[in-house]
Design an enzyme around this catalytic site. Structure first.
Site, PDB file in Angstrom:
ATOM      1  N   LEU A 128      -6.647 -51.944   8.286  1.00 38.37           N
ATOM      2  CA  LEU A 128      -7.232 -52.727   9.376  1.00 38.37           C
ATOM      3  C   LEU A 128      -7.459 -51.825  10.586  1.00 38.37           C
ATOM      4  O   LEU A 128      -7.125 -52.165  11.709  1.00 38.37           O
ATOM      5  CB  LEU A 128      -6.325 -53.911   9.730  1.00 38.37           C
ATOM      6  CG  LEU A 128      -6.995 -55.111  10.420  1.00 38.37           C
ATOM      7  CD1 LEU A 128      -8.080 -55.694   9.549  1.00 38.37           C
ATOM      8  CD2 LEU A 128      -5.960 -56.183  10.761  1.00 38.37           C
ATOM      9  N   THR A 157     -10.555 -49.183  12.363  1.00 44.24           N
ATOM     10  CA  THR A 157     -11.847 -49.480  12.975  1.00 44.24           C
ATOM     11  C   THR A 157     -12.758 -50.272  12.043  1.00 44.24           C
ATOM     12  O   THR A 157     -13.268 -51.338  12.402  1.00 44.24           O
ATOM     13  CB  THR A 157     -12.543 -48.173  13.390  1.00 44.24           C
ATOM     14  OG1 THR A 157     -11.720 -47.490  14.337  1.00 44.24           O
ATOM     15  CG2 THR A 157     -13.893 -48.452  14.024  1.00 44.24           C
ATOM     16  N   VAL A 158     -12.943 -49.782  10.817  1.00 48.29           N
ATOM     17  CA  VAL A 158     -13.856 -50.455   9.889  1.00 48.29           C
ATOM     18  C   VAL A 158     -13.242 -51.747   9.364  1.00 48.29           C
ATOM     19  O   VAL A 158     -13.922 -52.770   9.255  1.00 48.29           O
ATOM     20  CB  VAL A 158     -14.233 -49.521   8.729  1.00 48.29           C
ATOM     21  CG1 VAL A 158     -15.162 -50.244   7.745  1.00 48.29           C
ATOM     22  CG2 VAL A 158     -14.910 -48.265   9.254  1.00 48.29           C
ATOM     23  N   ALA A 168      -3.531 -55.831   3.882  1.00 50.44           N
ATOM     24  CA  ALA A 168      -2.426 -54.872   3.806  1.00 50.44           C
ATOM     25  C   ALA A 168      -2.566 -53.866   4.938  1.00 50.44           C
ATOM     26  O   ALA A 168      -3.577 -53.163   5.026  1.00 50.44           O
ATOM     27  CB  ALA A 168      -2.429 -54.147   2.464  1.00 50.44           C
ATOM     28  N   ARG A 209      -0.042 -51.157   7.710  1.00 48.62           N
ATOM     29  CA  ARG A 209       1.285 -50.578   7.933  1.00 48.62           C
ATOM     30  C   ARG A 209       2.040 -51.291   9.044  1.00 48.62           C
ATOM     31  O   ARG A 209       3.248 -51.453   8.981  1.00 48.62           O
ATOM     32  CB  ARG A 209       1.143 -49.097   8.279  1.00 48.62           C
ATOM     33  CG  ARG A 209       0.673 -48.239   7.114  1.00 48.62           C
ATOM     34  CD  ARG A 209       0.453 -46.814   7.557  1.00 48.62           C
ATOM     35  NE  ARG A 209      -0.033 -45.970   6.467  1.00 48.62           N
ATOM     36  CZ  ARG A 209      -0.502 -44.751   6.630  1.00 48.62           C
ATOM     37  NH1 ARG A 209      -0.573 -44.222   7.846  1.00 48.62           N
ATOM     38  NH2 ARG A 209      -0.915 -44.037   5.594  1.00 48.62           N
ATOM     39  N   GLU A 250     -21.690 -48.731  -0.430  1.00 44.78           N
ATOM     40  CA  GLU A 250     -22.768 -48.513   0.534  1.00 44.78           C
ATOM     41  C   GLU A 250     -22.256 -47.932   1.845  1.00 44.78           C
ATOM     42  O   GLU A 250     -22.889 -47.053   2.443  1.00 44.78           O
ATOM     43  CB  GLU A 250     -23.507 -49.827   0.806  1.00 44.78           C
ATOM     44  CG  GLU A 250     -24.641 -49.719   1.810  1.00 44.78           C
ATOM     45  CD  GLU A 250     -25.804 -48.890   1.316  1.00 44.78           C
ATOM     46  OE1 GLU A 250     -26.078 -47.842   1.947  1.00 44.78           O
ATOM     47  OE2 GLU A 250     -26.424 -49.263   0.309  1.00 44.78           O
ATOM     48  N   GLY A 280     -22.883 -45.076   7.542  1.00 47.59           N
ATOM     49  CA  GLY A 280     -22.460 -46.262   8.287  1.00 47.59           C
ATOM     50  C   GLY A 280     -23.280 -47.497   8.009  1.00 47.59           C
ATOM     51  O   GLY A 280     -23.273 -48.042   6.909  1.00 47.59           O
ATOM     52  N   GLU A 313     -12.276 -35.923  15.483  1.00 48.70           N
ATOM     53  CA  GLU A 313     -10.826 -35.963  15.319  1.00 48.70           C
ATOM     54  C   GLU A 313     -10.179 -34.811  16.077  1.00 48.70           C
ATOM     55  O   GLU A 313     -10.843 -33.863  16.492  1.00 48.70           O
ATOM     56  CB  GLU A 313     -10.461 -35.858  13.831  1.00 48.70           C
ATOM     57  CG  GLU A 313     -11.059 -36.931  12.946  1.00 48.70           C
ATOM     58  CD  GLU A 313     -10.434 -38.295  13.179  1.00 48.70           C
ATOM     59  OE1 GLU A 313      -9.310 -38.352  13.734  1.00 48.70           O
ATOM     60  OE2 GLU A 313     -11.064 -39.307  12.818  1.00 48.70           O
ATOM     61  N   LYS A 315     -21.036 -36.949   1.707  1.00 51.51           N
ATOM     62  CA  LYS A 315     -22.108 -37.952   1.701  1.00 51.51           C
ATOM     63  C   LYS A 315     -23.331 -37.444   0.932  1.00 51.51           C
ATOM     64  O   LYS A 315     -23.961 -38.204   0.178  1.00 51.51           O
ATOM     65  CB  LYS A 315     -22.485 -38.299   3.138  1.00 51.51           C
ATOM     66  CG  LYS A 315     -21.329 -38.916   3.922  1.00 51.51           C
ATOM     67  CD  LYS A 315     -21.642 -38.975   5.415  1.00 51.51           C
ATOM     68  CE  LYS A 315     -20.457 -39.499   6.206  1.00 51.51           C
ATOM     69  NZ  LYS A 315     -20.683 -39.433   7.669  1.00 51.51           N
TER      70      LYS A 315
END
Length: 434
Positions: free
Chosen positions: A11, A13-14, A43, A45, A127, A132, A188, A203
């Site tokens: 759960l 960002t996406v 699910a 953490r 997809e 994105g 990052e 990709k």
């Protein structure tokens, strides 16, 4: 019909975007899918108070979710290779369909995963793994199914595109823009995957397999980053009528498939050359449709969630109708994948931009031209910048005609051997993308 029950693993960002959009657009999605979609379990953490999970079963164990007999479809959004692969294979073993946004997982382990899915008669949809919110996989796999794809080229990493856009528009250095990209959350703390082309290569591997009907072969993709580019290179490219983009290129040739990610000069008047900031774009050339360009948000909470849910709707439609006649994972029937070899970078052909730091002495240009000519390399344009002398060297900018990479490598080695007059040589590939 009773609702299809899904479980979301992760759960972040996406995952958060997927939850929000599924709840906000529940009625519209149900109308498109033909039946309701219910989030039965998530699910994670640790709890995420920013998301409304009222009425949804929560667990910290992804395998509790994967083994939950009530769940029909598992949405894998945890990323990475190891745990993600384990839970996806377990979900398939349990007869559950899978939707994932994990490009690394598909690029590296997709062949194994798809074989297992075929054996178990389930769908793995991905997809959201590429570009994105741009539905480029569906476009190539379904919308361009009549075409023999000749080549595709994409700006498929927003971080690298943001850095190069800022360098061109504001004259900033690579290190300066990278620091801002990290502060904005585009890059990052360890930006290696983005700036060295690894993310884009994941990709590109997926796109090439779908375009050409070949197995996934990430280990054969050539990757080159943007860390050595200077503001001067960006400006010289502009003066020559080009833009530098960090491009993924997959091209069909008689000898095999080119699969490469590297900085590339593109003519400034091409649409893809004007894709800036964190946006993504993929250009696909087919024998029937010609060149088509797919543009949009390559990352982000809701754009990526849009692709996740589009896959979810496809799976629900298949469950409602006839899943045995679904679109193949890699566009071609599994028994029909071809064995076209992936070419080593030395066998690939491009035009080249060369920045040669050389002494401003009579005869130096003639020496350079002689070395190139001896290797069958013709010069298309040349530019010298005497006013930018540094350490007794001035930049000599050349753009060549198309040659095989091995030839240009030989020429660069010969040029760098002229230590009395040549300091360094920077090479960037050039693609016209007509």
């Amino acid at each position: 019909m009773k609702p299809v029950k899904v479980g979301i693993c992760g759960l972040g960002t996406v995952g958060g975007g997927t939850l929000n959009v599924l709840k906000r657009n529940a009625e519209e999605i149900t109308r498109r899918a033909g039946r309701g979609i219910e989030i039965a379990q998530i699910a994670i953490r640790s709890p995420k108070p920013q998301y409304d999970t009222t009425g949804i079963s929560m667990t910290s164990d992804v395998f509790e979710l994967v083994n939950n007999p009530e769940i029909d479809i598992v949405i894998e959004l945890i990323g990475g290779y190891t745990l993600a692969k384990e839970l996806v294979l377990k979900a398939i073993d349990n007869g559950k369909h899978v939707v994932t946004a994990n490009k690394a997982l598909i690029a590296v382990h997709g062949n194994e995963i798809f074989a297992k899915a075929r054996e178990k008669g389930v769908i793995v949809a991905f997809e959201a793994a590429v570009a994105g919110g741009i539905p480029v996989i569906k476009a190539i796999r379904e919308g361009l199914a009549a075409n023999r794809i000749n080549w595709l080229a994409g700006i498929i990493n927003g971080t690298g595109n943001f850095i190069l856009s800022e360098m061109r528009e504001k004259g900033r250095t690579f290190d300066d823009v990278l620091a801002e990209a990290q502060a904005l959350g585009y890059a990052e703390a360890d930006p290696t995957f983005d700036v060295e082309g690894i993310d884009a290569a994941h990709k590109l591997t997926i796109l090439a397999s779908i375009a050409f009907g070949i197995p996934l072969q990430f280990d054969k993709a050539y990757t080159e980053g943007i860390t050595k580019l200077t503001t001067a290179d960006v400006n010289y490219a502009e003066a020559l009528g080009y833009r530098i983009k960090h491009l993924g290129v997959a091209r069909r040739t008689d000898a095999g498939i080119e699969l490469r990610v590297h900085p590339t000069l593109i003519p400034a008047d091409r649409l893809i050359a004007n894709v800036n900031g964190v946006m993504n774009a993929v250009m696909v050339n087919g024998d029937a449709a010609g060149s088509t360009l797919f543009y949009g948000a390559g990352a982000g909470m809701e754009p990526t969630a849009s692709s996740v849910i589009a896959d979810l709707v496809d799976v629900v439609r298949a469950l409602t109708a006839d899943p045995t006649n679904r679109v193949p994972h890699l566009a071609f029937q599994p028994d029909s994948l071809s064995d076209h070899p992936i070419l080593p970078i030395e066998a690939c052909e491009s035009a080249y931009y060369l920045r040669i730091q050389a002494k401003d002495h009579p005869g130096v240009l003639a020496q350079v031209a002689s070395i190139l000519s001896a290797r069958g390399i013709n010069i298309e344009s040349i530019m010298q910048k005497e006013v930018e002398e540094q350490d007794g060297l001035v930049p000599m900018i050349l753009v060549t005609h198309r040659v095989v990479e091995a030839q240009i490598n030989e020429a660069i080695s010969a040029l760098e051997a002229l230590t009395d007059v040549v300091g360094s040589v920077v090479r960037i590939r050039v693609e016209q993308l007509n």
